[in-house]
Write an enzyme that holds these catalytic residues in place. Structure first.
Site, PDB file in Angstrom:
ATOM      1  CG  ASP A  11      -1.678  -1.279   1.419  1.00 50.75           C
ATOM      2  OD1 ASP A  11      -2.045  -1.904   0.416  1.00 50.75           O
ATOM      3  OD2 ASP A  11      -1.891  -1.671   2.580  1.00 50.75           O
TER       4      ASP A  11
ATOM      5  CG  HIS B 257      -3.249   0.266  -1.764  1.00 44.51           C
ATOM      6  ND1 HIS B 257      -4.341   0.119  -0.944  1.00 44.51           N
ATOM      7  CD2 HIS B 257      -2.738   1.490  -1.501  1.00 44.51           C
ATOM      8  CE1 HIS B 257      -4.476   1.209  -0.200  1.00 44.51           C
ATOM      9  NE2 HIS B 257      -3.515   2.062  -0.537  1.00 44.51           N
TER      10      HIS B 257
ATOM     11  CD  GLU C  25      -8.848  -2.736  -0.952  1.00 42.33           C
ATOM     12  OE1 GLU C  25      -9.504  -2.760   0.102  1.00 42.33           O
ATOM     13  OE2 GLU C  25      -7.935  -3.567  -1.200  1.00 42.33           O
TER      14      GLU C  25
END
Length: 355
Positions: A54, A289, A225
């Site tokens: 991430d 991500h 996301e």
């Protein structure tokens, strides 16, 4: 006549001296440019485990600043002058969460400059194993990405202190918006956006602008996301991660803002196919991500993302940070290409110097 001749000779001599000074200056400039050798080439991954999923990677004043998930209470930052040296750059502890500021498993810190301050948005639980994971924010004391930082609280993104992760700021039409991932009443983990009254607060709960409704967004689990804004030539794209991060089919999709109210789903158009996904041929699985950063000379855009080297590695500390340069399609949309193999030697971002 003799006087005129001497004056003419003097002018010619001065011109020759001036020309010589210019030539010497050009030689000196050339030498300085030659001395500023480009940065070293590198291979992926650029940051090894465990703190390497991430990622947010920012280039600022010729330095790279890096934050990522640590799975602990600590937010750690790396700084380096080259991409090649990022993997060996020391980790500096920027902040430690407590039970009053969230605790124990920090995910997906996002580093953002707004005006003359830096902000870090991250998600944690109130304490280990208890309560909804919510988004918190830190603010720097001055215009230095390394801080120091002060804790500024929790962003009130969802009713009833609801779960909200993977947040970042969108600067659009002179206003600030916060986009993030949360669960809708229909159970789908979706992309939301909320208006910001300041870099540390929102003025309303968010509204959903994307849900995982397409087949490629629902592999393993239906997920949207990790969104990140990319703007160029007056166009605004919101790229995001889709499908479950524990699968090799975690990937990137994209929305585009079409005008109107950014808080309305109708103002955004979803592209029907993924823009970045696994490459079995290159041995890259679950790329997602991500963040984007500019080269030191401002001429290139690069993507930083995490991925695995095995289809079975899943959604943990095996994920490593990789980077590569992106390009642009003829229609003005971003072209992220294919995730490159870890064996491929890459030239550094344009304008990078040092070694």
């Amino acid at each position: 006549m003799m006087l005129v001749h001497r004056r003419g000779a003097g002018r010619r001599a001065l011109s020759l001296v001036a020309a010589l000074i210019v030539a010497l200056s050009m030689i000196a400039v050339g030498q300085n440019r030659a001395d500023a050798a480009p940065g070293p080439s590198f291979t992926n991954p650029v940051v090894p485990p465990p703190n390497s999923a991430d990622p947010t990677l920012v280039q600022y004043n010729g330095q790279y600043y890096y934050v990522a998930t640590t799975w602990t209470s600590n937010i750690l930052m790396r700084r380096s002058s080259t991409i090649a040296s990022l993997r060996s750059a020391p980790e500096r502890r920027i902040f430690t969460a407590t039970q009053n500021t969230g605790c124990c498993t920090m995910w997906a810190p996002h580093l953002e400059q707004i005006n003359n301050r830096w902000y870090i948005y991250y998600s944690v639980q109130p304490r280990a194993g208890y309560g909804s994971r919510r988004t918190h924010v830190l603010e720097s004391a001055a215009n230095d990405p390394m801080g120091p930082y002060a804790y500024r609280g929790v962003l009130n993104l969802m009713p009833n202190d609801g779960w909200a992760i993977d947040g970042a700021v969108l600067k659009l039409n002179g206003a600030l918006y916060f986009h993030y991932s949360a669960f809708h009443a229909d159970g789908l983990q979706s992309i939301y956006i909320a208006p910001m009254s300041s870099p540390t607060s929102v003025s309303a709960y968010g509204t959903r602008i994307s849900a995982p409704t397409l087949g490629w967004e629902r592999q393993g689990q239906p997920v949207n996301e990790g969104s990140f804004a990319l703007q160029r030539n007056g166009r605004t794209f919101l790229t995001y991660s889709a499908s479950y991060c524990g699968t090799a089919d975690y990937k990137l999709g994209m929305l585009e803002y079409r005008g109107g109210n950014p808080l309305a789903a109708s103002s955004w158009t979803k592209f029907p196919t993924p823009i970045f996904q696994r490459s079995n041929a290159n041995g890259v699985y679950g790329p997602g991500h991500h963040s984007f950063f500019t080269s030191p000379d401002g001429t290139e855009i690069w993507i930083a993302y995490h991925a695995n080297s095995s289809a079975s590695q899943g959604c943990g500390t095996t994920r490593t940070t990789r980077v590569q340069k992106i390009s642009w399609n003829a229609d003005g949309t971003p072209n992220l290409g294919v995730p490159v193999p870890t064996s491929k030697v890459l030239a550094p971002p344009s304008g990078e110097t040092g070694g």
